[in-house]
Design an enzyme around this catalytic site. Structure first.
Site, short mmCIF file in Angstrom:
data_model
loop_
_atom_site.label_atom_id
_atom_site.label_comp_id
_atom_site.label_asym_id
_atom_site.label_seq_id
_atom_site.Cartn_x
_atom_site.Cartn_y
_atom_site.Cartn_z
N GLU A 284 12.43 -2.50 -7.78
CA GLU A 284 12.31 -1.62 -6.60
C GLU A 284 12.72 -0.23 -7.07
O GLU A 284 13.88 0.01 -7.39
CB GLU A 284 13.25 -2.09 -5.48
CG GLU A 284 12.93 -3.48 -4.94
CD GLU A 284 11.83 -3.48 -3.87
OE1 GLU A 284 11.35 -2.39 -3.50
OE2 GLU A 284 11.46 -4.58 -3.43
N ASN B 168 2.22 -9.92 -1.03
CA ASN B 168 3.43 -10.42 -1.69
C ASN B 168 4.09 -11.56 -0.90
O ASN B 168 5.24 -11.90 -1.12
CB ASN B 168 4.42 -9.28 -1.92
CG ASN B 168 5.29 -9.53 -3.14
OD1 ASN B 168 4.84 -10.14 -4.11
ND2 ASN B 168 6.54 -9.09 -3.09
N TYR C 126 11.40 0.51 -1.83
CA TYR C 126 12.37 1.36 -2.46
C TYR C 126 13.70 0.63 -2.51
O TYR C 126 13.79 -0.51 -2.07
CB TYR C 126 12.52 2.67 -1.65
CG TYR C 126 12.98 2.49 -0.21
CD1 TYR C 126 14.33 2.60 0.13
CD2 TYR C 126 12.07 2.18 0.80
CE1 TYR C 126 14.75 2.44 1.45
CE2 TYR C 126 12.49 2.01 2.11
CZ TYR C 126 13.83 2.14 2.43
OH TYR C 126 14.24 1.96 3.72
N ALA D 256 0.80 -1.22 0.00
CA ALA D 256 0.00 0.00 0.00
C ALA D 256 0.84 1.28 0.00
O ALA D 256 0.57 2.21 -0.75
CB ALA D 256 -0.93 -0.02 1.21
N ARG D 257 1.87 1.31 0.83
CA ARG D 257 2.59 2.57 1.03
C ARG D 257 3.57 2.90 -0.09
O ARG D 257 4.16 3.97 -0.10
CB ARG D 257 3.36 2.49 2.35
CG ARG D 257 4.40 1.38 2.38
CD ARG D 257 4.92 1.17 3.78
NE ARG D 257 5.81 0.02 3.86
CZ ARG D 257 6.33 -0.43 4.99
NH1 ARG D 257 6.04 0.16 6.13
NH2 ARG D 257 7.13 -1.46 4.99
ZN ZN Z 1 6.89 -3.77 -1.93
#
Ligand code: ZN
Length: 509
Positions: free
Chosen positions: A470, A342, A397, A273-274
């Site tokens: 990522e 995931n 990230y 989500a983030r």
């Molecule tokens: Zn992720």
């Protein structure tokens, strides 16, 4: 670190690790349930699973696409998860507002979580094991691990735990630096950029059919723009509702294909989500392809593309309204919420790196594909008339191009090809703005994690080119990537996806 200190740290950890501490890392759902208790929760409190329905998309063959080419809007709108709803949708279009809203309008509204004074620390671990640091911070300081790599751990810390943690690192001689001084400040900055421009954004979107790339957008705006595109470019676009989330939101994908499109490439984002930049990037790539389809190189136009910008719509919207740092879906387990989608795919499900505790950030779910979001994606992909040649899933990230496997320290037999294409993709990203993306098998930088969508695509669906990308950054802002970096990151995603598309031309089907 001296041998004596290592010994002391190990002794401290042995003592501390006897203490159970669930690591939910989010404001609203701290739970202290032990594992046994949670098994009971799973048995007794899981709401009855919604029937997702088989994807009822009509997959066109070449002739159908020709029909669409002749601007037959009706032809492009035979959508919907429930067969009985089809007729209605033919007449009315997909109600994207309703699909973005979900079915939980009366749910209790909670005040947004605040993270005043919370910090992100980068702890350098060349002299100590990552696992020791993670255990210490999770068990002792309520730390929340955002990212690990072989030589560092990024840990989020609430203000009241920082002093003790600082002392411990000093005592054990472990170097660290503060990456984010006040997490709430960054969250506020993102909200300000959102408040500043909503009217202009909407007017712009309506007038020029463009979503803006200088702020992050709500689910309603994303779905609305997808509908706008599908209406404006009916010959190449088709909006597909592939299923329903836990809270009843639609899971919308866009099929993009021209008359020459054959092999299938899948791109998704927003599993976590983030990781807002992943959603923005899928939207950007989709938007570029659709609006400039005729100018795309042949390897793009010869593919049938599926874009799923928000695999986890409930979690995404929750991170927009209530808790910016939310990661999982919004399944209610009583004391805690959410499954890490995931970790929920059913290839090597329930292995390492996946928790069996619903209060943990990496909770795998009660069984493989237990969640409507992951199940809808898996069922839809399995029923595609052609097996995809590439599966690309965007996260953040760290700036990595990762190829299988993630579930264990292992690599597939075609790893050389996957690595080379990954290196080519990273090289193309570097040309945009100099950003460096590291290419590696998925288990390597962060440690193995089972149940990922990438392993499922490779291991179960046998997709050739499988990548988890990522996106930015490398940890300065982490999940809270500032809005002025959206566009450049999206451009990096676009060029990397192009490289993978080109490579996938060689797949024999
Ligand atoms: Zn992720």
């Amino acid at each position: 670190m001296s041998p004596r200190r290592v010994l002391v740290l190990s002794v401290v950890l042995v003592i501390l690790c006897g203490v159970h501490n669930s690591n939910q890392c989010a404001k609203k759902d701290h739970g202290d349930a032990d594992h046994q208790h949670n098994e009971q929760i799973i048995r007794s409190e899981i709401p009855e699973e919604r029937s997702v329905g088989e994807p009822s998309v009509h997959h066109e063959d070449k002739d159908d696409i020709q029909d669409a080419e002749s601007n037959n809007l009706e032809q492009t709108k035979r959508l919907g998860p429930e067969p009985e709803e089809e007729e209605e949708e033919e007449e009315e279009d997909l109600d994207v507002e309703e699909l973005a809203e979900g079915e939980m309008e009366d749910a209790e509204k909670t005040a947004p979580a605040r993270y005043d004074g919370a910090q992100l620390w980068r702890i350098h671990t060349s002299n100590v094991s990552n696992q020791d640091v993670i255990k210490l911070f999770e068990s002792q300081y309520d730390g929340c691990v955002w990212k690990t790599k072989d030589d560092f751990v990024d840990v989020f810390l609430e203000p009241h735990r920082q002093e003790e943690a600082r002392r411990a690192l000093r005592d054990f001689d472990v170097p660290y630096e503060v990456s984010i001084n006040d997490v709430q400040n960054l969250i506020d900055a993102q909200h300000r950029s959102r408040e500043k421009k909503p009217r202009r954004d909407k007017r712009q979107a309506q007038a020029s059919h463009q979503l803006t790339w200088d702020s992050y957008h709500d689910l309603g705006d994303i779905y609305g723009y997808m509908r706008t595109l599908s209406q404006k470019y009916p010959t190449i676009c088709k909006l597909v509702n592939i299923g329903k989330s836990v809270e009843g939101r639609g899971i919308l994908a866009m099929k993009v294909a021209g008359p020459k499109s054959q092999r299938v490439i899948w791109v998704d984002g927003g599993i976590h989500a983030r990781e807002w930049i992943s959603v923005a990037s899928v939207m950007y790539v989709m938007d570029q392809f659709i609006r400039y389809w005729a100018k795309q190189p042949a390897h793009i136009r010869s593919a049938t593309w599926y874009f799923l910008p928000v695999m986890n719509p409930d979690g995404y919207q929750y991170s927009r309204t209530t808790d910016r740092l939310w990661r999982k879906n919004r399944r209610n387990f009583g004391s805690c919420h959410g499954v890490d989608l995931n970790r929920n795919f059913d290839f090597k499900w329930t292995g390492v790196g996946a928790s069996n505790n619903p209060c943990d950030m990496t909770y795998r779910g009660p069984k493989g594909l237990s969640e409507p979001e992951s199940r809808s994606v898996a069922q839809f992909m399995e029923k595609l008339p052609r097996k995809p040649v590439a599966y690309i899933t965007l996260h953040s990230y760290g700036q990595y191009v990762l190829y299988p496997w993630g579930f264990a320290s292992a690599i597939p037999s075609d790893h050389r090809l996957l690595k080379q294409t990954g290196l080519d993709a990273a090289e193309s990203a570097k040309l945009i703005d100099g950003a460096l993306y590291t290419v590696a098998p998925a288990f390597q930088p962060f440690g193995a994690a089972a149940g990922g969508s990438d392993d499922w695509a490779k291991g179960h669906l046998k997709v050739k080119y499988v990548y988890t990308i990522e996106l930015r950054d490398k940890g300065r802002y982490g999940f809270l990537l500032p809005t002025n970096l959206i566009r450049v990151t999206c451009r990096e995603a676009l060029t990397m996806i192009g490289v993978i598309s080109k490579a996938s031309l060689n797949v024999q089907q």
